[in-house]
Design a protein around this motif. Structure first.
Motif, short mmCIF file in Angstrom:
data_model
loop_
_atom_site.label_atom_id
_atom_site.label_comp_id
_atom_site.label_asym_id
_atom_site.label_seq_id
_atom_site.Cartn_x
_atom_site.Cartn_y
_atom_site.Cartn_z
N ILE A 147 0.85 -1.43 0.16
CA ILE A 147 0.55 0.35 -0.28
C ILE A 147 1.01 1.08 -0.22
CG2 ILE A 147 -1.86 0.74 1.71
CD1 ILE A 147 -2.62 -1.52 2.38
N PRO A 148 1.07 2.08 -0.92
CA PRO A 148 1.46 3.70 -1.32
C PRO A 148 1.21 3.98 0.11
CG PRO A 148 1.18 2.95 -3.50
CD PRO A 148 0.38 1.56 -1.88
N GLU A 149 2.22 5.04 0.31
CA GLU A 149 1.87 6.10 1.65
C GLU A 149 0.29 7.52 0.89
OE1 GLU A 149 4.43 9.34 4.32
OE2 GLU A 149 5.31 7.50 3.54
N GLY A 150 0.23 7.47 2.07
CA GLY A 150 -1.11 8.56 1.27
C GLY A 150 -2.55 7.33 0.64
N SER A 151 -2.68 6.43 0.28
CA SER A 151 -3.23 5.54 -0.18
C SER A 151 -4.82 5.83 0.60
CB SER A 151 -2.68 4.70 -0.58
OG SER A 151 -1.72 4.45 -1.42
N ARG A 152 -6.01 5.69 -0.47
CA ARG A 152 -7.36 5.58 0.01
C ARG A 152 -7.70 4.21 -0.11
NH1 ARG A 152 -10.37 9.21 0.72
NH2 ARG A 152 -12.07 8.34 -0.19
N VAL A 153 -7.54 3.75 0.68
CA VAL A 153 -8.34 2.23 1.32
C VAL A 153 -9.32 1.35 1.83
CG1 VAL A 153 -7.06 -0.01 1.93
CG2 VAL A 153 -5.15 1.71 2.18
N MET A 154 -9.61 0.54 0.96
CA MET A 154 -11.15 0.11 1.15
C MET A 154 -10.92 -1.13 1.20
SD MET A 154 -13.92 -0.68 -1.79
CE MET A 154 -15.52 -1.20 -1.57
N ALA A 155 -11.33 -2.22 2.14
CA ALA A 155 -11.19 -3.54 2.64
C ALA A 155 -12.97 -4.45 2.02
CB ALA A 155 -11.15 -3.61 3.76
N ILE A 156 -13.08 -5.58 1.94
CA ILE A 156 -14.00 -6.45 1.69
C ILE A 156 -13.46 -7.86 2.20
CG2 ILE A 156 -15.23 -6.89 -0.22
CD1 ILE A 156 -14.88 -5.18 -1.92
N LEU A 157 -14.07 -7.95 2.92
CA LEU A 157 -13.47 -9.30 3.95
C LEU A 157 -14.97 -10.59 3.78
CD1 LEU A 157 -13.60 -8.16 7.71
CD2 LEU A 157 -12.14 -7.32 5.60
N ASP A 158 -14.52 -11.54 3.23
CA ASP A 158 -15.33 -12.45 1.97
C ASP A 158 -14.37 -13.71 2.33
OD1 ASP A 158 -17.26 -13.12 1.06
OD2 ASP A 158 -17.00 -12.32 -1.31
N SER A 159 -14.17 -13.87 3.00
CA SER A 159 -13.00 -15.30 3.51
C SER A 159 -13.96 -16.58 4.06
CB SER A 159 -11.89 -14.63 3.99
OG SER A 159 -11.57 -14.91 4.62
N ASP A 160 -13.55 -17.02 4.90
CA ASP A 160 -13.77 -17.83 6.09
C ASP A 160 -14.66 -16.82 6.92
OD1 ASP A 160 -14.61 -18.68 8.67
OD2 ASP A 160 -12.58 -20.36 9.07
N HIS A 161 -16.13 -17.54 7.24
CA HIS A 161 -16.99 -16.49 7.66
C HIS A 161 -17.27 -16.52 8.56
CE1 HIS A 161 -18.00 -14.38 3.85
NE2 HIS A 161 -18.04 -15.54 3.33
N SER A 162 -17.12 -17.39 9.26
CA SER A 162 -17.31 -18.01 10.77
C SER A 162 -17.14 -16.57 12.00
CB SER A 162 -16.00 -18.98 11.65
OG SER A 162 -15.20 -18.39 11.65
#
Length: 251
Positions: A147-162
């Motif tokens: 992740i480059p410094e100053g980036s706008r970051v989004m996350a999607i959590l879609d792996s193990d759903h426990s």
């Protein structure tokens, strides 16, 4: 002939309708029953994005598109690569936005045929794959290094759903999400369903209490950086992730 510019009124109306829909428990229940029926036909598995299986509900694809277009992240992190359609979808959105944006796909097991399909795709240059446990220290270090410094970051959590796994991911990736961007907790629908209605045609069968929605609630009790987007989530009545779209509102 003069035509009034009604864009602001139209936007206000649709947003109000979305919030009202989100409070309509009877309609949500009927929609959930419909999704239970559709699961017999592997409904979420029937769709592709630019040639690759995306394994998403159409409503979630559209909702994620809205978020990406509105917030314009530089980096999207997704845990759970599966067959690759989802990371290619996000890469396609970043291509439309222009710039140097890219997707980091994290999965504990990226099978050779799926890796080949992703890496040979026209948008492969916007995807970086990491194989490893999503919240292992070594994996998180690799993600951070990309992740480059100053980036706008989004996350999607879609792996193990426990519940425990999703909570660990929330704690690991939540701090990486930047103000104004979103974190998406996938498959929260399980937390709204009775045991009898819970989809059974899954490699991982979970029930209410051991689910992503419960993990979301646990995490929201720990932080004030995120709010549930009531307007966006209100529309998600034919979705696997109602209540899962969280907006980061603090640095």
């Amino acid at each position: 002939m003069t035509v009034n510019d009604d864009r602001a009124e139209f936007k206000a109306h649709t947003e109000a309708q979305a919030r009202a829909l989100g409070k309509d428990g009877a309609t949500f229940k009927r929609a959930t029953e419909t999704l239970t029926d559709l699961d017999r036909y592997d409904y979420s598995y029937l769709w592709t994005w630019m040639g690759l299986p995306i394994i998403q509900m159409p409503a979630d694809i559209i909702a994620t598109q809205e978020v990406i277009w509105k917030t314009r992240p530089d980096v999207i992190i997704e845990t759970g690569v599966a067959r690759g359609g989802s990371v290619i979808f996000q890469a396609a959105m970043l291509q439309l936005l222009g710039g140097d944006g890219f997707v980091i796909g994290v999965d504990i097991d990226i099978r050779a045929h799926n890796r080949e399909a992703i890496e040979s795709h026209p948008f492969a240059d916007r995807v970086k794959l990491i194989e490893g446990g999503s919240w292992d220290d070594a994996t998180l270090e690799q993600v951070q290094d990309l992740i480059p410094e100053g980036s706008r970051v989004m996350a999607i959590l879609d792996s193990d759903h426990s519940r425990a796994h999703v909570l660990a991911e929330l704690r690991a990736y939540g701090p990486m999400v930047t103000e104004g961007c979103y974190m998406v907790v996938a498959d929260t629908l399980v937390g709204h369903m009775t045991e009898e209605d819970t989809p059974q045609n899954r490699s991982q069968i979970l029930f209410k209490g051991n689910d992503p929605l419960s993990a979301r609630d646990d995490y929201m009790a720990e932080t004030d950086r995120f709010l549930v987007d009531e307007t966006l989530n209100g529309k998600l009545v034919l979705s696997s992730s109602p209540g899962g779209y969280l907006k980061c509102v603090k640095p």
